[in-house]
Design a protein around this motif. Structure first.
Motif, PDB file in Angstrom:
ATOM      1  N   ALA A 226       0.838  -1.201   0.000  1.00 21.43           N
ATOM      2  CA  ALA A 226       0.000   0.000   0.000  1.00 21.43           C
ATOM      3  C   ALA A 226       0.875   1.253   0.000  1.00 21.43           C
ATOM      4  O   ALA A 226       0.533   2.258  -0.630  1.00 21.43           O
ATOM      5  CB  ALA A 226      -0.926  -0.012   1.206  1.00 21.43           C
ATOM      6  N   ILE A 227       1.980   1.185   0.720  1.00 23.35           N
ATOM      7  CA  ILE A 227       2.903   2.324   0.747  1.00 23.35           C
ATOM      8  C   ILE A 227       3.474   2.574  -0.646  1.00 23.35           C
ATOM      9  O   ILE A 227       3.540   3.712  -1.122  1.00 23.35           O
ATOM     10  CB  ILE A 227       4.045   2.077   1.753  1.00 23.35           C
ATOM     11  N   LEU A 228       3.880   1.489  -1.287  1.00 20.10           N
ATOM     12  CA  LEU A 228       4.465   1.609  -2.628  1.00 20.10           C
ATOM     13  C   LEU A 228       3.459   2.191  -3.613  1.00 20.10           C
ATOM     14  O   LEU A 228       3.824   2.934  -4.520  1.00 20.10           O
ATOM     15  CB  LEU A 228       4.946   0.236  -3.118  1.00 20.10           C
ATOM     16  N   ASN A 229       2.190   1.866  -3.402  1.00 25.59           N
ATOM     17  CA  ASN A 229       1.148   2.403  -4.283  1.00 25.59           C
ATOM     18  C   ASN A 229       0.689   3.785  -3.844  1.00 25.59           C
ATOM     19  O   ASN A 229      -0.261   4.321  -4.397  1.00 25.59           O
ATOM     20  CB  ASN A 229      -0.048   1.455  -4.301  1.00 25.59           C
ATOM     21  N   LYS A 230       1.364   4.308  -2.821  1.00 22.44           N
ATOM     22  CA  LYS A 230       1.008   5.626  -2.281  1.00 22.44           C
ATOM     23  C   LYS A 230      -0.454   5.689  -1.878  1.00 22.44           C
ATOM     24  O   LYS A 230      -1.097   6.740  -1.957  1.00 22.44           O
ATOM     25  CB  LYS A 230       1.284   6.732  -3.321  1.00 22.44           C
ATOM     26  N   ASN A 231      -0.977   4.568  -1.467  1.00 22.22           N
ATOM     27  CA  ASN A 231      -2.377   4.502  -1.064  1.00 22.22           C
ATOM     28  C   ASN A 231      -2.481   4.695   0.450  1.00 22.22           C
ATOM     29  O   ASN A 231      -2.429   3.754   1.234  1.00 22.22           O
ATOM     30  CB  ASN A 231      -2.957   3.148  -1.467  1.00 22.22           C
ATOM     31  N   ARG A 232      -2.619   5.956   0.823  1.00 24.66           N
ATOM     32  CA  ARG A 232      -2.634   6.312   2.235  1.00 24.66           C
ATOM     33  C   ARG A 232      -3.730   5.595   3.004  1.00 24.66           C
ATOM     34  O   ARG A 232      -3.493   4.993   4.046  1.00 24.66           O
ATOM     35  CB  ARG A 232      -2.856   7.822   2.385  1.00 24.66           C
ATOM     36  N   GLU A 233      -4.923   5.679   2.492  1.00 26.21           N
ATOM     37  CA  GLU A 233      -6.073   5.138   3.231  1.00 26.21           C
ATOM     38  C   GLU A 233      -5.928   3.661   3.489  1.00 26.21           C
ATOM     39  O   GLU A 233      -6.131   3.178   4.603  1.00 26.21           O
ATOM     40  CB  GLU A 233      -7.364   5.405   2.447  1.00 26.21           C
ATOM     41  N   LYS A 234      -5.539   2.946   2.426  1.00 20.73           N
ATOM     42  CA  LYS A 234      -5.428   1.503   2.563  1.00 20.73           C
ATOM     43  C   LYS A 234      -4.317   1.145   3.547  1.00 20.73           C
ATOM     44  O   LYS A 234      -4.478   0.264   4.397  1.00 20.73           O
ATOM     45  CB  LYS A 234      -5.136   0.871   1.198  1.00 20.73           C
ATOM     46  N   ALA A 235      -3.198   1.842   3.427  1.00 22.72           N
ATOM     47  CA  ALA A 235      -2.070   1.570   4.316  1.00 22.72           C
ATOM     48  C   ALA A 235      -2.474   1.781   5.776  1.00 22.72           C
ATOM     49  O   ALA A 235      -2.194   0.951   6.637  1.00 22.72           O
ATOM     50  CB  ALA A 235      -0.892   2.461   3.947  1.00 22.72           C
ATOM     51  N   CYS A 236      -3.147   2.889   6.021  1.00 22.72           N
ATOM     52  CA  CYS A 236      -3.589   3.208   7.384  1.00 22.72           C
ATOM     53  C   CYS A 236      -4.541   2.144   7.899  1.00 22.72           C
ATOM     54  O   CYS A 236      -4.427   1.680   9.042  1.00 22.72           O
ATOM     55  CB  CYS A 236      -4.290   4.566   7.399  1.00 22.72           C
ATOM     56  N   LEU A 237      -5.467   1.750   7.052  1.00 21.23           N
ATOM     57  CA  LEU A 237      -6.459   0.761   7.449  1.00 21.23           C
ATOM     58  C   LEU A 237      -5.792  -0.564   7.800  1.00 21.23           C
ATOM     59  O   LEU A 237      -6.081  -1.179   8.835  1.00 21.23           O
ATOM     60  CB  LEU A 237      -7.461   0.562   6.299  1.00 21.23           C
ATOM     61  N   LEU A 238      -4.879  -0.973   6.933  1.00 17.19           N
ATOM     62  CA  LEU A 238      -4.178  -2.235   7.163  1.00 17.19           C
ATOM     63  C   LEU A 238      -3.362  -2.181   8.449  1.00 17.19           C
ATOM     64  O   LEU A 238      -3.337  -3.125   9.233  1.00 17.19           O
ATOM     65  CB  LEU A 238      -3.264  -2.541   5.966  1.00 17.19           C
ATOM     66  N   LEU A 239      -2.688  -1.054   8.621  1.00 17.64           N
ATOM     67  CA  LEU A 239      -1.851  -0.907   9.818  1.00 17.64           C
ATOM     68  C   LEU A 239      -2.704  -0.974  11.083  1.00 17.64           C
ATOM     69  O   LEU A 239      -2.369  -1.678  12.045  1.00 17.64           O
ATOM     70  CB  LEU A 239      -1.090   0.416   9.767  1.00 17.64           C
ATOM     71  N   GLU A 240      -3.800  -0.243  11.040  1.00 15.17           N
ATOM     72  CA  GLU A 240      -4.659  -0.211  12.231  1.00 15.17           C
ATOM     73  C   GLU A 240      -5.180  -1.601  12.563  1.00 15.17           C
ATOM     74  O   GLU A 240      -5.171  -2.031  13.714  1.00 15.17           O
ATOM     75  CB  GLU A 240      -5.820   0.764  11.994  1.00 15.17           C
ATOM     76  N   GLN A 241      -5.613  -2.284  11.515  1.00 18.18           N
ATOM     77  CA  GLN A 241      -6.133  -3.642  11.701  1.00 18.18           C
ATOM     78  C   GLN A 241      -5.050  -4.549  12.286  1.00 18.18           C
ATOM     79  O   GLN A 241      -5.299  -5.304  13.226  1.00 18.18           O
ATOM     80  CB  GLN A 241      -6.567  -4.155  10.328  1.00 18.18           C
ATOM     81  N   HIS A 242      -3.872  -4.433  11.729  1.00 15.88           N
ATOM     82  CA  HIS A 242      -2.738  -5.259  12.166  1.00 15.88           C
ATOM     83  C   HIS A 242      -2.412  -5.001  13.640  1.00 15.88           C
ATOM     84  O   HIS A 242      -2.293  -5.940  14.437  1.00 15.88           O
ATOM     85  CB  HIS A 242      -1.529  -4.963  11.279  1.00 15.88           C
ATOM     86  N   LEU A 243      -2.291  -3.730  13.976  1.00 15.39           N
ATOM     87  CA  LEU A 243      -1.911  -3.385  15.344  1.00 15.39           C
ATOM     88  C   LEU A 243      -3.013  -3.757  16.329  1.00 15.39           C
ATOM     89  O   LEU A 243      -2.754  -4.094  17.482  1.00 15.39           O
ATOM     90  CB  LEU A 243      -1.584  -1.893  15.439  1.00 15.39           C
ATOM     91  N   ARG A 244      -4.228  -3.675  15.849  1.00 19.16           N
ATOM     92  CA  ARG A 244      -5.339  -4.034  16.729  1.00 19.16           C
ATOM     93  C   ARG A 244      -5.286  -5.522  17.075  1.00 19.16           C
ATOM     94  O   ARG A 244      -5.521  -5.917  18.222  1.00 19.16           O
ATOM     95  CB  ARG A 244      -6.678  -3.682  16.053  1.00 19.16           C
ATOM     96  N   GLU A 245      -4.953  -6.321  16.073  1.00 13.53           N
ATOM     97  CA  GLU A 245      -4.827  -7.765  16.330  1.00 13.53           C
ATOM     98  C   GLU A 245      -3.705  -8.057  17.315  1.00 13.53           C
ATOM     99  O   GLU A 245      -3.855  -8.866  18.226  1.00 13.53           O
ATOM    100  CB  GLU A 245      -4.574  -8.510  15.014  1.00 13.53           C
ATOM    101  N   VAL A 246      -2.563  -7.386  17.086  1.00 19.66           N
ATOM    102  CA  VAL A 246      -1.446  -7.566  18.018  1.00 19.66           C
ATOM    103  C   VAL A 246      -1.869  -7.146  19.421  1.00 19.66           C
ATOM    104  O   VAL A 246      -1.545  -7.814  20.413  1.00 19.66           O
ATOM    105  CB  VAL A 246      -0.228  -6.740  17.560  1.00 19.66           C
ATOM    106  N   GLY A 247      -2.601  -6.064  19.481  1.00 18.96           N
ATOM    107  CA  GLY A 247      -3.060  -5.569  20.772  1.00 18.96           C
ATOM    108  C   GLY A 247      -3.963  -6.567  21.475  1.00 18.96           C
ATOM    109  O   GLY A 247      -3.849  -6.780  22.688  1.00 18.96           O
ATOM    110  N   GLU A 248      -4.837  -7.198  20.701  1.00 21.09           N
ATOM    111  CA  GLU A 248      -5.719  -8.199  21.305  1.00 21.09           C
ATOM    112  C   GLU A 248      -4.917  -9.371  21.841  1.00 21.09           C
ATOM    113  O   GLU A 248      -5.237  -9.943  22.882  1.00 21.09           O
ATOM    114  CB  GLU A 248      -6.747  -8.677  20.268  1.00 21.09           C
ATOM    115  N   ARG A 249      -3.871  -9.710  21.107  1.00 19.01           N
ATOM    116  CA  ARG A 249      -3.009 -10.819  21.563  1.00 19.01           C
ATOM    117  C   ARG A 249      -2.332 -10.434  22.886  1.00 19.01           C
ATOM    118  O   ARG A 249      -2.299 -11.225  23.827  1.00 19.01           O
ATOM    119  CB  ARG A 249      -1.963 -11.097  20.487  1.00 19.01           C
ATOM    120  N   LEU A 250      -1.828  -9.198  22.929  1.00 23.41           N
ATOM    121  CA  LEU A 250      -1.194  -8.720  24.155  1.00 23.41           C
ATOM    122  C   LEU A 250      -2.175  -8.810  25.325  1.00 23.41           C
ATOM    123  O   LEU A 250      -1.852  -9.286  26.403  1.00 23.41           O
ATOM    124  CB  LEU A 250      -0.739  -7.267  23.982  1.00 23.41           C
TER     125      LEU A 250
END
Lengths: 251, 251
Positions: A222-246
DNA sequence: TCACATTTGTCCGTATGTATC
DNA sequence: AGATACATACGGACAAATGTG
């Protein structure tokens, strides 16, 4: 309240070992002492500063804890100027997080917000070398997983590399500190399963590790495609999952 | 590469003074030792841990630098457990900023971005007590200015109070660290003009200080009106001005 | 492989300055 | 003001670790 102390400057301001550590620190700041340089031995330092060896040792403890030097024993050993003190900051952050009793939820929330911010500036400022470093990180993680190992360090490092790609060292420091806490929590809470070389199939950690890598890969795309929204969404989703694991690990 | 070191845990793990400081740290983490408690004297600690005083002293240096204790001289003195270690983190941040040669522009840029983020969550989460604290801060600053003093500390504190109002300690730590750097830069770079009690009119610092307070007041009003955009805009403008001042001072 | 020199790690004893009672 | 308690600092000594020849 002593007038002398209020009006006039202190004659003997600091303790001797503080003066010594301060002096050496200044030499490092000024570039007189550079990373890789070796300080004289304790005895020699004591002679030059005209103080006892005990005083020198306490000064060295300060410099060591502050991250300025490593101390090596034995022949041709001694205090060695280090190249970065960032790791040390992270250690203190760890203490603060434990002491302030920060919850996994609070950590995750702040992590998401700050890393989303970082992501924005990565898309703007990342150079080719940064992208390359991120790609290499993902490759390295994939290799580890293929050989049935957990890519925990690489997965944390991915986020540090993101911060580095903002080209602003302040973000590097802030994110580095937060990642250090995450790493600490993960390593302390994850039960080490003794399966090195053993291929008895996946365990929980392996699966999560694998998911994280594919998440990272998607974010990088997403970063390479300069797609801000998608990158942010993916990151948030990813970190949220990690957070749930924590969160689940901390119960 | 030594197999023994790689596969098996270290037999003799740490230096004695590290074990001592670690032990005491654990007692603090576990709440056995609380802020305000006083540790035994060095001699007594040496007796109980069955180590020498020099070892105890080096352990105390570590705890002191890590921010866990203060050491008081004299009768009925000794090591005192502190209530927070955040200040210590800030000191290390300072070292890092100096060592990593961070520019005023980089600092300001990151500060703006992070504090804007903070502002968002302040509007959502601030409690009445937080608002009150912010108002008191502004009042205090105004009083100082009326009596012809510079409200430098209050102006920095305003931003820390904002972070506190997010109700997320992570933001508190991050902002606190950045503010510490700003404070350090300002106090080190601002020439102290000896005009205490003297009313020879405004100087540069006074004027900037006064402007900052009115900026803060405007920001707080925007927060009270839940006007996100305006608050962000005001904050950004304010921090940009401070940044320019930093820049000009660093020449 | 092995002895040696270097350097840190640790201990003991002592003296001094300083804050508290 | 004096006594006490404490950190600070010094000097000497030996053990342990580590690199070097």
């Amino acid at each position: 309240m002593n007038v002398k102390k209020e009006l006039f400057s202190p004659i003997k301001s600091k303790r001797t070992f503080e003066q010594v550590s301060g002096k050496i620190k200044t030499l490092i700041f000024d570039g007189v002492l550079k990373p890789g340089d070796r300080l004289p031995s304790e005895i020699e330092l004591a002679r030059q500063f005209m103080v006892s060896r005990q005083t020198i040792r306490e000064a060295l403890r300060i410099l060591e804890l502050s991250g300025f030097i490593n101390v090596q024993k034995g022949g041709s050993g001694g205090p060695l100027i280090k190249d970065t003190i960032l790791n040390t900051i992270n250690n203190l952050f760890l203490d603060a997080f434990r002491l302030e009793k920060i919850t996994a939820a609070e950590l995750t929330f702040a992590r998401i917000e700050i890393e989303k911010l970082v992501l924005y500036h990565v898309i703007d400022n990342a150079e080719a070398s940064d992208i390359q470093a991120l790609q290499q990180n993902i490759q390295k993680a994939k290799l580890k997983i293929e050989s049935n190992a957990i890519s925990a360090d690489e997965n944390i490092e991915f986020h540090n590399l993101l911060a580095k790609a903002t080209k602003n060292p302040v973000f590097e420091i802030v994110v580095g500190s937060i990642e250090a806490v995450v790493r600490d929590l993960l390593t302390r809470l994850t039960p080490d399963i003794e399966t090195s070389g053993d291929s008895t199939g996946y365990n929980e950690g392996m699966l999560k590790s694998k998911n994280a890598v594919s998440d990272h890969e998607a974010i990088l795309n997403a970063i390479l495609n300069k797609n801000r929204e998608k990158a942010c969404l993916l990151l948030e989703q990813h970190l949220r999952e990690v957070g749930e694991r924590l969160q689940s690990l901390m119960d």
